[in-house]
Scaffold this motif. Structure first.
Motif, PDB file in Angstrom:
ATOM      1  N   ARG A 137       2.790  17.559  -7.233  1.00  0.00           N
ATOM      2  CA  ARG A 137       4.252  17.363  -7.537  1.00  0.00           C
ATOM      3  C   ARG A 137       5.007  18.120  -7.335  1.00  0.00           C
ATOM      4  O   ARG A 137       5.967  18.047  -6.789  1.00  0.00           O
ATOM      5  N   MET A 138       4.631  19.434  -7.757  1.00  0.00           N
ATOM      6  CA  MET A 138       5.585  20.699  -7.237  1.00  0.00           C
ATOM      7  C   MET A 138       5.910  20.861  -5.760  1.00  0.00           C
ATOM      8  O   MET A 138       6.720  21.102  -5.471  1.00  0.00           O
ATOM      9  N   LEU A 139       4.615  20.654  -4.971  1.00  0.00           N
ATOM     10  CA  LEU A 139       5.071  20.716  -3.427  1.00  0.00           C
ATOM     11  C   LEU A 139       5.909  19.478  -3.204  1.00  0.00           C
ATOM     12  O   LEU A 139       6.839  19.967  -2.304  1.00  0.00           O
ATOM     13  N   GLN A 140       5.983  18.253  -3.558  1.00  0.00           N
ATOM     14  CA  GLN A 140       6.909  17.265  -3.490  1.00  0.00           C
ATOM     15  C   GLN A 140       8.297  17.702  -3.840  1.00  0.00           C
ATOM     16  O   GLN A 140       9.154  17.604  -2.955  1.00  0.00           O
ATOM     17  N   ALA A 141       8.346  18.103  -4.835  1.00  0.00           N
ATOM     18  CA  ALA A 141       9.587  18.322  -5.526  1.00  0.00           C
ATOM     19  C   ALA A 141      10.460  19.424  -4.927  1.00  0.00           C
ATOM     20  O   ALA A 141      11.506  19.503  -4.785  1.00  0.00           O
ATOM     21  N   LEU A 142       9.397  20.393  -4.074  1.00  0.00           N
ATOM     22  CA  LEU A 142      10.070  21.657  -3.461  1.00  0.00           C
ATOM     23  C   LEU A 142      10.459  21.368  -1.897  1.00  0.00           C
ATOM     24  O   LEU A 142      11.142  22.165  -1.532  1.00  0.00           O
ATOM     25  N   ARG A 152      -2.712   7.947  -7.088  1.00  0.00           N
ATOM     26  CA  ARG A 152      -2.040   7.159  -7.770  1.00  0.00           C
ATOM     27  C   ARG A 152      -0.924   7.178  -6.907  1.00  0.00           C
ATOM     28  O   ARG A 152      -0.178   6.132  -6.672  1.00  0.00           O
ATOM     29  N   ARG A 153      -0.477   8.337  -5.786  1.00  0.00           N
ATOM     30  CA  ARG A 153       0.583   8.216  -5.022  1.00  0.00           C
ATOM     31  C   ARG A 153       0.480   7.026  -3.767  1.00  0.00           C
ATOM     32  O   ARG A 153       1.264   6.212  -3.323  1.00  0.00           O
ATOM     33  N   TYR A 154      -0.915   6.995  -3.436  1.00  0.00           N
ATOM     34  CA  TYR A 154      -1.488   5.758  -2.265  1.00  0.00           C
ATOM     35  C   TYR A 154      -2.092   4.619  -3.044  1.00  0.00           C
ATOM     36  O   TYR A 154      -3.077   4.241  -2.464  1.00  0.00           O
ATOM     37  N   SER A 155      -1.609   4.185  -3.835  1.00  0.00           N
ATOM     38  CA  SER A 155      -2.020   2.804  -4.436  1.00  0.00           C
ATOM     39  C   SER A 155      -1.231   1.648  -3.990  1.00  0.00           C
ATOM     40  O   SER A 155      -0.110   1.627  -3.721  1.00  0.00           O
ATOM     41  N   TYR A 156      -1.937   0.467  -4.031  1.00  0.00           N
ATOM     42  CA  TYR A 156      -1.358  -0.587  -3.589  1.00  0.00           C
ATOM     43  C   TYR A 156      -0.482  -1.389  -4.598  1.00  0.00           C
ATOM     44  O   TYR A 156      -1.294  -1.306  -6.023  1.00  0.00           O
ATOM     45  N   PRO A 157       0.360  -2.108  -4.648  1.00  0.00           N
ATOM     46  CA  PRO A 157       0.929  -2.839  -5.492  1.00  0.00           C
ATOM     47  C   PRO A 157       0.241  -3.884  -6.112  1.00  0.00           C
ATOM     48  O   PRO A 157      -0.724  -4.539  -5.330  1.00  0.00           O
ATOM     49  N   PRO A 158       0.067  -4.131  -7.462  1.00  0.00           N
ATOM     50  CA  PRO A 158      -1.053  -5.082  -8.028  1.00  0.00           C
ATOM     51  C   PRO A 158      -0.948  -6.516  -7.334  1.00  0.00           C
ATOM     52  O   PRO A 158      -1.904  -7.284  -7.283  1.00  0.00           O
ATOM     53  N   GLU A 159       0.124  -6.890  -7.085  1.00  0.00           N
ATOM     54  CA  GLU A 159       0.443  -8.355  -6.790  1.00  0.00           C
ATOM     55  C   GLU A 159      -0.048  -8.681  -5.358  1.00  0.00           C
ATOM     56  O   GLU A 159      -0.204  -9.956  -5.115  1.00  0.00           O
ATOM     57  N   GLY A 160      -0.197  -7.501  -4.615  1.00  0.00           N
ATOM     58  CA  GLY A 160      -0.935  -8.041  -3.472  1.00  0.00           C
ATOM     59  C   GLY A 160      -2.361  -7.734  -3.363  1.00  0.00           C
ATOM     60  O   GLY A 160      -2.941  -7.951  -2.020  1.00  0.00           O
ATOM     61  N   LEU A 161      -3.003  -7.505  -4.184  1.00  0.00           N
ATOM     62  CA  LEU A 161      -4.546  -7.514  -4.324  1.00  0.00           C
ATOM     63  C   LEU A 161      -5.302  -8.741  -4.615  1.00  0.00           C
ATOM     64  O   LEU A 161      -4.850  -9.424  -5.455  1.00  0.00           O
ATOM     65  N   ARG A 162      -6.296  -8.801  -3.961  1.00  0.00           N
ATOM     66  CA  ARG A 162      -7.095  -9.838  -4.405  1.00  0.00           C
ATOM     67  C   ARG A 162      -8.203  -9.398  -5.442  1.00  0.00           C
ATOM     68  O   ARG A 162      -8.348  -8.236  -5.759  1.00  0.00           O
ATOM     69  N   PRO A 163      -8.889 -10.456  -6.106  1.00  0.00           N
ATOM     70  CA  PRO A 163      -9.700 -10.002  -7.245  1.00  0.00           C
ATOM     71  C   PRO A 163     -10.833  -9.161  -6.963  1.00  0.00           C
ATOM     72  O   PRO A 163     -11.571  -9.417  -6.017  1.00  0.00           O
ATOM     73  N   GLY A 164     -11.075  -8.191  -7.811  1.00  0.00           N
ATOM     74  CA  GLY A 164     -12.233  -7.140  -7.174  1.00  0.00           C
ATOM     75  C   GLY A 164     -11.538  -6.009  -6.389  1.00  0.00           C
ATOM     76  O   GLY A 164     -12.498  -5.164  -6.132  1.00  0.00           O
ATOM     77  N   GLU A 165     -10.625  -6.179  -5.767  1.00  0.00           N
ATOM     78  CA  GLU A 165     -10.208  -5.366  -4.637  1.00  0.00           C
ATOM     79  C   GLU A 165      -9.660  -4.064  -5.213  1.00  0.00           C
ATOM     80  O   GLU A 165      -8.727  -3.864  -6.362  1.00  0.00           O
ATOM     81  N   SER A 166      -9.818  -2.719  -4.977  1.00  0.00           N
ATOM     82  CA  SER A 166      -9.469  -1.624  -5.499  1.00  0.00           C
ATOM     83  C   SER A 166      -7.961  -1.328  -5.125  1.00  0.00           C
ATOM     84  O   SER A 166      -7.546  -1.637  -4.226  1.00  0.00           O
ATOM     85  N   PRO A 167      -7.137  -1.064  -6.122  1.00  0.00           N
ATOM     86  CA  PRO A 167      -5.896  -0.611  -5.777  1.00  0.00           C
ATOM     87  C   PRO A 167      -5.549   0.636  -5.001  1.00  0.00           C
ATOM     88  O   PRO A 167      -4.355   0.895  -5.026  1.00  0.00           O
ATOM     89  N   TYR A 168      -6.608   1.545  -4.872  1.00  0.00           N
ATOM     90  CA  TYR A 168      -6.408   2.777  -4.488  1.00  0.00           C
ATOM     91  C   TYR A 168      -6.624   2.700  -2.777  1.00  0.00           C
ATOM     92  O   TYR A 168      -7.747   2.423  -2.365  1.00  0.00           O
ATOM     93  N   ASP A 169      -6.093   3.584  -1.927  1.00  0.00           N
ATOM     94  CA  ASP A 169      -6.475   3.886  -0.715  1.00  0.00           C
ATOM     95  C   ASP A 169      -7.175   4.946  -0.459  1.00  0.00           C
ATOM     96  O   ASP A 169      -6.480   6.098  -0.422  1.00  0.00           O
ATOM     97  N   LEU A 170      -8.396   5.011  -0.920  1.00  0.00           N
ATOM     98  CA  LEU A 170      -9.224   6.087  -0.860  1.00  0.00           C
ATOM     99  C   LEU A 170      -9.639   6.551   0.189  1.00  0.00           C
ATOM    100  O   LEU A 170      -9.664   7.785   0.453  1.00  0.00           O
ATOM    101  N   PRO A 171      -9.713   5.728   1.386  1.00  0.00           N
ATOM    102  CA  PRO A 171      -9.880   6.613   2.814  1.00  0.00           C
ATOM    103  C   PRO A 171      -8.571   7.536   3.151  1.00  0.00           C
ATOM    104  O   PRO A 171      -8.829   8.626   3.734  1.00  0.00           O
ATOM    105  N   ARG A 172      -7.476   6.977   2.596  1.00  0.00           N
ATOM    106  CA  ARG A 172      -6.420   7.866   3.239  1.00  0.00           C
ATOM    107  C   ARG A 172      -6.386   9.151   2.289  1.00  0.00           C
ATOM    108  O   ARG A 172      -6.107  10.379   3.033  1.00  0.00           O
ATOM    109  N   VAL A 173      -6.527   9.089   1.032  1.00  0.00           N
ATOM    110  CA  VAL A 173      -6.918  10.494   0.302  1.00  0.00           C
ATOM    111  C   VAL A 173      -7.883  11.366   0.913  1.00  0.00           C
ATOM    112  O   VAL A 173      -7.762  12.457   0.936  1.00  0.00           O
ATOM    113  N   ARG A 174      -8.980  11.013   0.931  1.00  0.00           N
ATOM    114  CA  ARG A 174     -10.158  11.823   1.551  1.00  0.00           C
ATOM    115  C   ARG A 174      -9.710  12.187   3.048  1.00  0.00           C
ATOM    116  O   ARG A 174     -10.116  13.193   3.221  1.00  0.00           O
TER     117      ARG A 174
END
Length: 565
Positions: A161-166, A190-212
């Motif tokens: 968060r500090m990196l972004q704020a600076l 948390r930053r790269y999560s998808y909005p819940p309204e666009g998710l299908r049942p059981g689908e992860s809200p997080y863009d794990l590949p992007r974070v990795r």
């Protein structure tokens, strides 16, 4: 001042500790020294980094030793305003269900070749926080597990968060130096999560590949028990989850939050710090691909002034391209090497006399040993058989200089320091032994340059890498070491130094092997082999080890294999 660092993409290098200079006690040992060398090498190579660490206002501790060798820990307070500049930005993280505000100080590391790298030191000692939370960034590795978890929240989540704020909005990669900063991955999820309204049942809200894709992890600990773990009861109390607990347990472990597991699961590139360490880590974590990038040390920082001048004259450009030191075999004159070492040894002897009162003889070999004082480093291995040690010293006189701190909570390590002092008193009439208090950067520079032989005796395979022998090599000092960590790669028997035992000896076998090697090979070469024989060994340490085990080679590999993907 900060604006000059915001115009290009950077790698964010996170480390709980970092050794910036002797007067700034934001480091405890090898992990922090490596972090400092990493940033210094990046400055030399103009590789754009931004380092993130904690301010550690009270430092680690300042070591005092009484006549019996009892360690007393004194505060190592420092004034950040004397070396760094406070920045205007403040961010908050949630700890114990309340906001904890974090500020930052900017330290600009200026390399000897003109390079500059920003280092952000995170600080919770702000008026907005409670007295308890103001102290989160006071003590490096201080307090209990709760305190440690709070620090790791500040470092990982607060650092992102500090990196972004600076204004560091174009971060190419996040590099975690050990698992202490692994919570940064949760902030990225948390930053790269998808909005819940666009998710299908059981689908992860997080863009794990992007974070990795954005994260790299360097592990330094070759045993499972050495990795940070926090119970989920504690995590629920302290960390107000940036992600849901089910996902957290999937990434960090079902039984407790394992910071190494979390870092492994959130990083595309993972490496150990020596070839053997990568093999050990691969066996520990068989589901992951563990690369090997062997550590290195910063050439200019760890080379004594006398050797810098020698290299500048005969191997110009060595500081930027330390691989040029491979030509030490044929380019450095014998008297130049010997005179450079004599200057470094004289400086060490003067320092030992001043700090301990022990008078060393410049004509006799000095064995140097300096580590964190803890059981697996086995600082007492050399003293396993006192009578045999006396017999060796009577036939081939030598001297020993020791240094090292024990963690304040490591009672076994403290007892080892007292034991070493008892041995020094017992052997005083036969074998001069000095124990230097307050092992810091300046002491390390003097000792690794001024010793004649560098000793390392860890219990294998617990030495992930080790770097002090690399520092010694830049000063032509050969190693006498257990085959573990980097020394498996660096040891060419009789050329760069010597191995103690083989790959599987027991402690008793290692002690016998150490005595045999000292009595039959090392000390006879120093006393009876003539100057030319010993100088040839010094050349080998420089040309074969210093030319390779340096931070420039290490950082070029990180750049090509981890950062540019």
């Amino acid at each position: 001042m900060l604006d000059e660092f915001l115009h290009e993409p950077r790698v964010a290098y996170f480390s709980m500790e970092i050794a910036l200079r002797n007067e700034i006690p934001t480091y405890a040992g090898g992990l922090g020294v490596l972090a400092g060398d990493t940033v210094r090498a990046a400055a030399d190579l103009t590789l754009p980094l931004v380092a993130v660490s904690l301010i550690s206002r009270e430092g680690y501790f300042r070591q005092e030793l009484d006549a019996q060798g009892r360690q007393v820990e004194q505060p190592a307070s420092w004034n950040p305003a004397a070396f760094a500049r406070p920045l205007d930005a403040k961010i908050a993280v949630s700890i114990d269900s309340q906001p904890v505000w974090i500020g930052a100080w900017l330290y600009v590391l200026e390399g000897h070749m003109g390079g500059r790298q920003p280092v952000l030191l995170l600080d919770t000692d702000l008026a907005e926080n409670s007295p308890e939370n103001r102290a989160i960034t006071h003590f490096l590795y201080g307090g209990d597990e709760r305190y440690r978890l709070k620090q790791e929240i500040v470092l990982g989540i607060g650092g992102v968060r500090m990196l972004q704020a600076l204004g560091f909005r174009d971060i190419r990669q996040y590099h975690m130096n050990e698992g202490h900063s692994a919570l940064l991955g949760l902030e990225l999820l948390r930053r790269y999560s998808y909005p819940p309204e666009g998710l299908r049942p059981g689908e992860s809200p997080y863009d794990l590949p992007r974070v990795r894709e954005q994260c790299n992890f360097t592990t330094h600990t070759p045993v499972e028990a050495g990795h940070d773990r926090f119970t989920y009861d504690l995590v629920r109390q302290v960390l107000n989850h940036p992600i849901d607990e089910a996902t957290l347990k999937h990434l960090a472990g079902e039984d407790n939050l394992n910071m190494t597991r979390l870092a492994l699961n959130l990083s595309e590139y993972v490496n150990g710090v020596a070839e053997r360490h990568a093999e050990v880590s691969q066996r520990m974590f068989p589901s992951y691909h563990i690369h090997a990038i062997t550590n290195g040390v910063h050439p200019f920082t760890w080379t004594a002034e006398s050797f810098r001048k020698l290299y500048d004259r005969y191997l110009p450009g060595w500081c930027h391209e330390p691989e040029r030191l491979v030509r030490a075999d044929c380019s450095l004159p014998d008297d130049g090497i010997w005179n450079a070492h004599s200057d470094a040894k004289r400086a060490l002897i003067e320092h030992v006399q001043q700090r301990t009162g022990v008078a060393l003889d410049a004509q006799q070999p000095v064995i140097g040993f300096a580590r964190r004082m803890t059981a697996y480093k086995r600082p007492d291995l050399l003293f396993t058989d006192i009578e045999r040690l006396k017999a060796i010293a009577h036939r081939y006189p030598f001297q020993i200089v020791l240094a090292g701190k024990a963690h304040p909570h490591d009672e076994g390590g403290k007892r080892l320091i007292e034991q070493l002092h008892r041995h020094a008193r017992t052997l005083a009439d036969t074998l001069p032994i000095a124990y230097l208090p307050e092992y810091d950067l300046d002491t390390a520079r003097l000792l690794t340059a001024g010793a004649d032989i560098w000793l390392n005796t860890p219990l294998r395979p617990l030495e992930a890498s080790g770097t002090s022998g690399m520092k010694a090599a830049f000063n032509g000092v050969p190693s006498l070491s257990i085959l573990d960590g980097w020394w498996i790669e660096g040891c060419i028997e009789g050329v760069t130094g010597w191995a103690i035992g083989d790959h599987a000896d027991t402690s008793d076998g290692d002690a016998r092997a150490l005595y045999d090697k000292l009595e039959r090979t090392v000390l006879p070469l120093f006393h009876d082999g003539g100057d030319a024989g010993w100088i040839a060994l010094m050349r080998g340490a420089i040309s074969k080890n210093a030319s390779y085990f340096n931070s420039h080679r290490m950082m070029r590999r990180y750049a090509t294999e981890a950062y540019i993907r």
